[in-house]
Design an enzyme around this catalytic site. Structure first.
Site, PDB file in Angstrom:
ATOM      1  N   CYS A   2       0.844  -1.189   0.000  1.00 51.62           N
ATOM      2  CA  CYS A   2       0.000   0.000   0.000  1.00 51.62           C
ATOM      3  C   CYS A   2       0.882   1.243   0.000  1.00 51.62           C
ATOM      4  O   CYS A   2       1.845   1.335   0.759  1.00 51.62           O
ATOM      5  CB  CYS A   2      -0.957   0.068   1.174  1.00 51.62           C
ATOM      6  N   GLU A 488       8.028 -16.152  -9.709  1.00 47.04           N
ATOM      7  CA  GLU A 488       7.448 -14.838  -9.414  1.00 47.04           C
ATOM      8  C   GLU A 488       6.896 -14.151 -10.660  1.00 47.04           C
ATOM      9  O   GLU A 488       5.824 -13.568 -10.623  1.00 47.04           O
ATOM     10  CB  GLU A 488       8.523 -13.895  -8.832  1.00 47.04           C
TER      11      GLU A 488
HETATM   12  C1  G6P Z   1       8.905  -9.225  -1.105  1.00 45.20           C
HETATM   13  C2  G6P Z   1       9.495  -8.879  -2.455  1.00 45.20           C
HETATM   14  C3  G6P Z   1      10.786  -9.659  -2.666  1.00 45.20           C
HETATM   15  C4  G6P Z   1      11.746  -9.419  -1.509  1.00 45.20           C
HETATM   16  C5  G6P Z   1      11.091  -9.719  -0.149  1.00 45.20           C
HETATM   17  C6  G6P Z   1      11.956  -9.237   1.002  1.00 45.20           C
HETATM   18  O1  G6P Z   1       8.460 -10.544  -1.099  1.00 45.20           O
HETATM   19  O2  G6P Z   1       8.586  -9.168  -3.499  1.00 45.20           O
HETATM   20  O3  G6P Z   1      11.393  -9.235  -3.877  1.00 45.20           O
HETATM   21  O4  G6P Z   1      12.867 -10.236  -1.665  1.00 45.20           O
HETATM   22  O5  G6P Z   1       9.854  -9.022  -0.054  1.00 45.20           O
HETATM   23  O6  G6P Z   1      12.035  -7.848   0.947  1.00 45.20           O
HETATM   24  P1  G6P Z   1      13.167  -6.978   1.587  1.00 45.20           P
HETATM   25  O7  G6P Z   1      12.800  -5.558   1.237  1.00 45.20           O
HETATM   26  O8  G6P Z   1      13.105  -7.218   3.065  1.00 45.20           O
HETATM   27  O9  G6P Z   1      14.463  -7.381   0.996  1.00 45.20           O
END
Ligand code: G6P
Length: 608
Positions: A2, A488
């Site tokens: 969001c 994904e």
């Molecule tokens: C989501 C995104 C991923 C990412 C994960 C962790 O699932 O789609 O691409 O790896 O969150 O996010 P962060 O910002 O903590 O690396």
């Protein structure tokens, strides 16, 4: 998860809100809406689908106003319907929300008893009614917000406008990011700076528990006890070019191609100043000397970066290392050695599970914490003792690419620094590692040049429904990352296994319809991987081998080979990430999926 934007100005703010929401779409993109205060009335437009659809509806209805708020949604409570889209309105009070209100059911019952009627299934609507309830009781907009947030448990970033008070907007932050953009005679609210960068670079990051009142001429911030506080104004260095597509078709494609630059920027300090503990903060040396092991906590792609780092940390630095998915760790009675350094890895710095895991680790007594993060001033680095910012620049494609490879570059720096402090890395080895790092951006560029060959593979993958990725040792996490990228964005079911595990189950899946990607550069496990590949060929499986020049693979029937130009030693996982990213990207292109905004996902996950 969001996105929120708000603006108050002397001009029409509708284009600012729409532009801001388009930039925030990476945070969630199943519905969008704006509410404006227009001549003592609140007008709202909401649509399911993308911001562009809502923009068309706003234009058709002739929206034009100098005060408004907007929202782009990733559904949690309540399905993807127009009624559940934000802003939510209660008797002229319009509100947008990012986060989850945990006590919404209890509040809903209370409000129902007071006569409020609910039009949505969201947790957010209770906040709008609570705001109205307090306004009716005599509070002004700010006081009503301050009273309301004290009745909420959970996480929120909120922005509120009211037809009764057309010269201000108010906002609050707890557990979700929110900042205020400071302009000339106009001010803004946003989930992140990208939303308002065209209007101003001067931003105030709200702290946990803050509320604020924003008018055209002033910004007043209050702490959790409603006392006025002074918060610093930062000048953001986010570049507009990093937020725009330029000549690329998708942000993911752009971000894959930005990796040589992103890695070069991330390693700049080490190339200039060597493997110094100061890479992790001015006072990092004492903390890093004090530790006896490392516990890495992360989610998604960042978790795979951690898995790769474990191999480096144990082999090069001689540091015991454990890696765990943050959402698992936070609910488990984990064994805690206070001297184990907690390393959180998060591109966004706001992933709720990682943040909560960090808090939990601290509560278990861990004395030292380090955050590897790509977003300055985000929540996780702010809650950490030591910080290393990757310098990937804004990453907008939901599937993480350059954030991952720069995380690996940062984790490698951590490895060598710890290795030096523990006497495990000699000056000669240090010089050698520095040389390898120096060559890394060039090696990544060479891997990018393989794109046409990978695109040809992708044509064959596009018609498949499953794929298997194999790797061993350092390259097993890259196999996991390859499978994650493919599922994904192309929605092909993909799994990854350590190649040695093949015979213990997944071999049963292998037939001519199951492409098997093998990441097999020249390392100590190469001969083992070759044996595993024979097991696949013997069952009719088609092999797609990613390797380097030193490994002497040859193409044969059912065995396709792509070679990176040279072997790069322990940094090989970084180079071999490039082809698996490109494979996912081109397969998704061939299948016609929405590469940058895959279904059901969001980039920044600020809910459980
Ligand atoms: C989501 C995104 C991923 C990412 C994960 C962790 O699932 O789609 O691409 O790896 O969150 O996010 P962060 O910002 O903590 O690396």
């Amino acid at each position: 998860m969001c996105g929120i934007v708000g603006a108050i100005a002397d001009r029409d703010v509708v284009p600012v809100l729409i532009e801001g929401l388009k930039r925030l779409e990476y945070r969630g993109y199943d519905s969008a809406g704006i509410a404006v205060v227009d001549q003592q009335d609140v007008r709202r437009v909401r649509r399911t689908g993308r911001v562009a659809e809502m923009e068309g509806a706003a234009a058709a209805e002739g929206f034009n106003a100098s005060l408004g708020i907007g929202h782009t949604r990733w559904a949690t409570h309540g399905g993807v319907t127009e009624a559940n889209a934000h802003p939510h309105i209660s008797h002229g009070v319009a509100l947008v929300h990012n986060g989850i209100i945990e006590n919404h059911e209890e509040q809903r019952e209370k409000l129902r008893a007071l006569g409020y009627v609910f039009e949505s299934q969201t947790d957010t609507e209770v906040i709008a009614h609570l705001m109205h309830h307090h306004l009716k009781g005599g509070d002004d907009l700010l006081a009503a917000l301050q009273r309301t947030v004290k009745e909420l448990t959970g996480a929120y970033a909120l922005a509120v406008v009211s037809r009764q008070e057309p010269d201000r907007m108010v906002c609050a932050r707890m557990g979700c990011p929110l900042l205020i953009g400071v302009g000339e005679g106009e001010n803004f609210i946003a989930s992140d700076v990208s939303a308002i960068i065209q209007a101003t670079r001067r931003v105030i990051f709200l702290e946990e528990g803050d509320t604020a009142e924003v008018t055209r001429a002033s910004v007043k911030v209050f702490d959790g006890k409603d006392q006025p506080v002074q918060r610093d104004v930062h000048v953001s260095d986010v570049s507009l070019a990093s937020l725009e597509l330029g000549p690329y078709r998708h942000f993911m494609q752009k971000e894959i191609h930005e990796q040589p630059r992103a890695i070069a920027d991330t390693i700049e300090a080490v190339v200039d100043g060597g493997f110094s503990p100061t890479l992790f903060g001015a006072n990092a040396e004492a903390a890093l000397k004090d530790i006896e092991g490392v516990q890495i906590l992360a989610c998604g792609t960042s978790y795979y970066a951690g898995m790769t780092a474990r191999y480096w940390l144990e082999a090069i630095a001689g540091v015991p290392c454990n890696v765990e998915i943050a959402s698992e760790y936070r609910y488990r009675a984990a064994y805690a050695n206070p001297k184990h350094l907690i390393v959180t890895i998060s591109q966004s710095g706001e992933t709720l599970d990682t943040m909560e895991a960090l808090k939990y680790a601290k509560s278990l007594g861990h004395e030292h914490t380090l955050s590897i993060c790509n977003v300055p001033e985000s929540a996780i680095p702010r809650a950490s003792e030591l910080v290393c910012y990757t310098r990937a620049g804004a990453e907008i494609g939901v599937a993480s690419t350059k954030a991952f490879t720069t995380q690996l570059a940062a984790l490698f720096q951590l490895t060598v620094v710890l290795g030096k402090l523990r006497g495990k890395v000699t000056p000669e080895q240090e010089a050698d590692y520095l040389e390898q790092l120096r060559h890394l951006p060039g090696s990544v560029q060479h891997a990018l040049n393989l794109e046409p060959q990978i695109a040809a593979w992708a044509e064959r993958f596009a018609s498949k429904s499953d794929a298997l990725f194999l790797g061993r040792g350092l390259h097993y996490p890259i196999a996991l990352e390859g499978a994650l990228k493919l599922k994904e964005i192309s929605y092909i079911h993909a799994e990854a296994y350590p190649a040695g595990e093949l015979k213990h189950g997944p071999l049963a899946l292998v037939d001519a319809d199951m492409p098997v990607v093998v990441i097999a550069p020249n390392d100590v496990l190469l001969e083992k991987v070759k044996s595993n590949m024979q097991e696949v060929r013997a069952r009719g499986g088609e092999l797609f081998v990613l390797t380097d020049q030193d490994s002497h693979f040859s193409e044969s029937e059912g065995v396709h080979v792509i070679r990176t130009p040279r072997h790069v030693g322990v940094l090989s996982p970084i180079v071999h990430t490039i082809p698996v990213q490109l494979l996912a990207y081109h397969t998704a292109l061939a299948r016609g999926t929405d590469v940058d905004k895959p279904r059901n996902l969001a980039k920044s996950v600020t809910v459980e």
